[in-house]
Write an enzyme that holds these catalytic residues in place. Structure first.
Site, PDB file in Angstrom:
ATOM      1  CB  SER A  23      -4.762  41.346 -32.344  1.00 17.88           C
ATOM      2  OG  SER A  23      -4.247  42.108 -31.263  1.00 17.88           O
TER       3      SER A  23
ATOM      4  CE1 TYR B 202      -5.933  45.756 -35.092  1.00 17.80           C
ATOM      5  CE2 TYR B 202      -5.726  45.350 -32.738  1.00 17.80           C
ATOM      6  CZ  TYR B 202      -5.279  45.154 -34.032  1.00 17.80           C
ATOM      7  OH  TYR B 202      -4.182  44.356 -34.259  1.00 17.80           O
TER       8      TYR B 202
END
Length: 263
Positions: free
Chosen positions: A150, A166
């Site tokens: 990501s 995350y």
């Protein structure tokens, strides 16, 4: 004889295991591989979602099946890997996409939530890659592994969202990709990562709701969010012989967000 572009991107006769493949980005990538000719095996935790996703692929003329498994559980990963190889004969392409997120200020972040995110997003990728390589790719001296990272793994959160677990996990996925590519290149296995930006997915729903879709678009030079097509091209490049000399790399698919200083 040099192959044509169409031949290089053709996945006819290839097989692919896609985790987190019942919806969102995973299902989009499964469509890309299937549309290029690959046989698809989807995995996620919920059988009902998988049935619906496999039916969607079949309706598009793609050969598809599914296995329900929890990629945060080592025993389930081992079972899934063995069953995948048994059902497919071998696995040419592995997409590690199953993932989790958690929002909380760093000073208050629950340890259990941190462990949940890291276990699924990093440890799960490693264990499944290891199993599939042992059972299929190393002996055949061929394979494509695609890890979903990501743009959150490239830095902090300029949006003010507090997702330290995350972000940390996705940064780890990028370097995991580099390290694994370095080790397994001699076995004919390529390992690459995709770093999506803001897509309209279930995982991003809270962020979109918090900031508003117009605000989210404003952060990207292209002034748009990712759609149901935007990961297809890069996925196919990494998975096919068109990308056979690419390994250990990551690429952002984010409308230009990561190109901005502080973006």
């Amino acid at each position: 004889m040099t192959r044509t572009v169409q031949q290089l991107f053709d996945l006819s006769g290839k097989t692919a295991l896609v985790t987190g493949g019942s919806r969102g980005l995973g299902l989009q990538m499964a469509h890309a591989l299937g549309e290029a000719g690959a046989k698809i095996l989807l995995s996620s935790r919920k059988a009902k979602d998988l049935e619906e996703a496999a039916a969607e692929l079949k309706a598009a003329g793609i050969e598809a099946d599914w296995i329900a498994a929890d990629c945060s559980d080592e025993a389930d990963i081992t079972r899934m890997a063995k069953e995948a190889v048994q059902r497919l004969g071998h696995v040419d392409i592995l997409i590690n996409n199953a993932g989790a997120s958690w929002g909380a200020p760093a000073e208050d972040h629950p340890t259990a939530a941190w462990d949940k995110v890291m276990n699924l997003n990093v440890r799960g990728y490693f264990l499944l890659s290891q199993q599939i390589a042992r059972l299929s790719m190393l002996e055949r001296r061929s394979g494509r592994i695609i890890n979903l990272a990501s743009i959150a793994g490239l830095g902090g959160n300029p949006t003010g969202m507090k997702t330290i677990a995350y972000n940390t996990s996705k940064g780890a996925v990028i370097n995991f990709t580099r390290a694994l590519a370095g080790e397994w290149g001699e076995h004919g296995i390529t390992v690459n990562a995709i770093c999506p930006g803001f897509f309209k997915t279930k995982m991003a729903a809270v962020l979109i709701e918090t900031l508003g879709e117009d605000e989210m678009r404003s952060h990207a030079p292209l002034r748009r969010l990712g759609d149901d097509e935007d990961l297809k091209g890069l996925t196919l490049l990494y998975a096919s012989d068109a990308g056979k000399h690419i390994t250990g790399q990551w690429m952002a698919v984010d409308g230009g967000v990561s190109a901005l200083v502080g973006g």
